[in-house]
Design a protein around this motif. Sequence first.
Motif, mmCIF file in Angstrom:
data_model
loop_
_atom_site.group_PDB
_atom_site.id
_atom_site.type_symbol
_atom_site.label_atom_id
_atom_site.label_comp_id
_atom_site.label_asym_id
_atom_site.label_seq_id
_atom_site.Cartn_x
_atom_site.Cartn_y
_atom_site.Cartn_z
ATOM 1 N N ALA A 312 0.783 -1.283 -0.003
ATOM 2 C CA ALA A 312 -0.005 0.037 0.090
ATOM 3 C C ALA A 312 1.089 1.534 0.014
ATOM 4 C CB ALA A 312 -0.945 -0.033 1.341
ATOM 5 N N ALA A 313 1.915 1.167 0.872
ATOM 6 C CA ALA A 313 2.934 2.442 0.977
ATOM 7 C C ALA A 313 3.678 2.591 -0.368
ATOM 8 C CB ALA A 313 3.994 2.166 1.997
ATOM 9 N N ALA A 314 3.971 1.413 -0.999
ATOM 10 C CA ALA A 314 4.881 1.397 -2.547
ATOM 11 C C ALA A 314 3.735 2.164 -3.564
ATOM 12 C CB ALA A 314 5.143 -0.055 -2.845
ATOM 13 N N ARG A 315 2.279 1.872 -3.648
ATOM 14 C CA ARG A 315 1.529 2.279 -4.437
ATOM 15 C C ARG A 315 1.584 3.901 -4.365
ATOM 16 N NH1 ARG A 315 -1.969 -1.802 -2.457
ATOM 17 N NH2 ARG A 315 -1.744 -3.661 -3.932
ATOM 18 N N VAL A 316 1.389 4.430 -3.124
ATOM 19 C CA VAL A 316 1.723 5.789 -2.924
ATOM 20 C C VAL A 316 2.860 6.393 -3.462
ATOM 21 C CG1 VAL A 316 1.639 7.893 -1.152
ATOM 22 C CG2 VAL A 316 0.235 5.648 -0.989
ATOM 23 N N ALA A 317 3.973 5.837 -3.252
ATOM 24 C CA ALA A 317 5.187 6.119 -3.851
ATOM 25 C C ALA A 317 5.229 6.343 -5.322
ATOM 26 C CB ALA A 317 6.482 5.422 -3.434
ATOM 27 N N ARG A 318 4.653 5.062 -5.984
ATOM 28 C CA ARG A 318 4.725 5.237 -7.371
ATOM 29 C C ARG A 318 3.571 6.368 -7.833
ATOM 30 N NH1 ARG A 318 3.729 0.122 -7.458
ATOM 31 N NH2 ARG A 318 1.751 -0.090 -7.438
ATOM 32 N N ALA A 319 2.451 6.335 -7.205
ATOM 33 C CA ALA A 319 1.832 7.329 -7.804
ATOM 34 C C ALA A 319 2.474 8.890 -7.708
ATOM 35 C CB ALA A 319 0.464 7.612 -6.930
ATOM 36 N N GLN A 320 3.378 9.309 -6.661
ATOM 37 C CA GLN A 320 3.919 10.365 -6.575
ATOM 38 C C GLN A 320 4.819 10.701 -7.574
ATOM 39 O OE1 GLN A 320 5.377 11.935 -3.093
ATOM 40 N NE2 GLN A 320 3.651 11.768 -1.880
ATOM 41 N N ARG A 321 5.520 9.548 -7.782
ATOM 42 C CA ARG A 321 6.620 9.352 -8.977
ATOM 43 C C ARG A 321 6.077 9.480 -10.360
ATOM 44 N NH1 ARG A 321 9.042 5.092 -5.861
ATOM 45 N NH2 ARG A 321 8.038 3.450 -7.254
ATOM 46 N N GLU A 322 5.037 8.942 -10.592
ATOM 47 C CA GLU A 322 4.500 9.151 -11.948
ATOM 48 C C GLU A 322 3.901 10.393 -12.089
ATOM 49 O OE1 GLU A 322 1.875 5.987 -13.239
ATOM 50 O OE2 GLU A 322 3.323 4.405 -12.533
ATOM 51 N N ALA A 323 3.332 11.144 -11.045
ATOM 52 C CA ALA A 323 2.827 12.441 -11.051
ATOM 53 C C ALA A 323 3.749 13.344 -11.089
ATOM 54 C CB ALA A 323 1.891 12.639 -9.783
ATOM 55 N N GLY A 324 5.207 13.308 -10.764
ATOM 56 C CA GLY A 324 6.184 14.081 -10.994
ATOM 57 C C GLY A 324 6.574 14.802 -9.767
ATOM 58 N N VAL A 330 13.687 7.246 -2.575
ATOM 59 C CA VAL A 330 13.165 7.013 -1.263
ATOM 60 C C VAL A 330 13.482 5.622 -0.842
ATOM 61 C CG1 VAL A 330 11.753 7.076 0.344
ATOM 62 C CG2 VAL A 330 11.913 9.026 -1.015
ATOM 63 N N ASP A 331 14.044 5.247 0.113
ATOM 64 C CA ASP A 331 14.212 3.766 0.638
ATOM 65 C C ASP A 331 13.139 3.465 1.654
ATOM 66 O OD1 ASP A 331 15.143 1.257 1.222
ATOM 67 O OD2 ASP A 331 16.981 1.570 1.636
ATOM 68 N N LEU A 332 11.939 2.836 1.052
ATOM 69 C CA LEU A 332 10.912 2.677 1.796
ATOM 70 C C LEU A 332 11.188 1.758 3.012
ATOM 71 C CD1 LEU A 332 8.017 2.299 -0.658
ATOM 72 C CD2 LEU A 332 8.677 4.104 0.767
ATOM 73 N N ALA A 333 12.190 0.749 2.768
ATOM 74 C CA ALA A 333 12.588 -0.139 3.913
ATOM 75 C C ALA A 333 13.256 0.507 4.854
ATOM 76 C CB ALA A 333 13.578 -1.192 3.289
ATOM 77 N N VAL A 334 13.800 1.828 4.634
ATOM 78 C CA VAL A 334 14.205 2.615 5.893
ATOM 79 C C VAL A 334 13.217 3.593 6.525
ATOM 80 C CG1 VAL A 334 15.876 4.445 6.659
ATOM 81 C CG2 VAL A 334 16.643 2.760 5.015
ATOM 82 N N LEU A 335 12.338 4.131 5.648
ATOM 83 C CA LEU A 335 11.310 4.959 6.163
ATOM 84 C C LEU A 335 10.312 4.188 7.078
ATOM 85 C CD1 LEU A 335 9.538 7.552 6.541
ATOM 86 C CD2 LEU A 335 8.676 7.051 4.053
ATOM 87 N N LEU A 336 9.813 3.005 6.691
ATOM 88 C CA LEU A 336 8.828 1.994 7.077
ATOM 89 C C LEU A 336 9.417 1.080 8.026
ATOM 90 C CD1 LEU A 336 6.841 1.305 3.834
ATOM 91 C CD2 LEU A 336 6.365 2.780 5.571
#
Length: 343
Positions: A312-324, A330-336
């Motif tokens: 679910a977190a990766a979907r948000v990151a992907r949406a932000q990347r695709e939206a520019g 961002v290393d999600l393994a560190v943030l999460l």
Amino acid sequence: MSCCTTLAPPEQSLGQLDRRTALAGLAGAITLAGRAHAQGLTRLRLAFCGQLLCVVPYEVTRARGHFRAEGLEVELVYTRGGNQAMQALVGGAVDYAGTSFDVALQAFANGAPIRRFASTGRLPLFALAAAPARAGTIRDIAALDGRTIGISALGNADHVLALFLMKRAGLDPGRARFAALGTNLYEALRRGQVEAAMVQEPALTLVQEAGGHVIFNAMDIADATRVLGGAFEFMGVAVRASERDRRLDEMRRLARALAAGLRDTRTIPVEEVVAALPRELIAGGDWGRLGVILERYRESLYPDEVRIDPEAAARVARAQREAGVLTREVDLAVLLDRAVLEG
């Protein structure tokens, strides 16, 4: 709008905080600390955005006594948005911050030393709706090509989600006209000043009653799964990375309390959920309508556990990347910090 929509990185200044507790000011803080100490409770401050549907599990957890059952005296600190809550955390004014994942992701990408360890919301609080006058012609995302779309502000989470949805549908978002309308999206949509808009509740219900058409409802888990592929990490709790180890037991107790609050939010009579909310939060509002809205969405919006869903977190990151919007790695393994609740 609210923390649920703002994506700007946290500034150095703390920003203005709106305190939920009636014991405002230094005297109140001293009183609260003294009471907690006398009762053997660990006192902590948790700041979070004041958007109504975000705060529900926190207030239910407080009202049902789950914080105290874990030996915690939690002061809930309402802020004007997620960035303010994050500023309070990074600046040391509070112990924890509850924000949308968009805010945590942007803060971390911009160097904020935080760790996200618990989730209290699994879907964004938006729906994409067509104006009543356009309900017959704008039936899906593909029909947004070249349209005027209302959002809270450019760069906010509702804008980012709209961009992502359009790109996923094969549209060029550059052909659309985005109107930044602040909080008054409902009136502009109802009157046809925009052809579609990203709205929250109760605006969505009111637009439907006026004859508008719901194109995509991100607050509904079935719709979110159909369009986004599943849950889309939203509200959750972060701590300063430097304090993670010494606060580990406290973090686990806080998470257990919130998990109990989430279960109650999903299962107890909705009238009891509404009763747990502070009166001033809905001053002048329609309590009956709020109950209907909560009954409709509570099983979709609120997860049944506080462990973070990495997909679910990766979907948000992907949406932000695709939206520019997300332009840094961002290393999600560190943030999460999922290890907090695995111990």
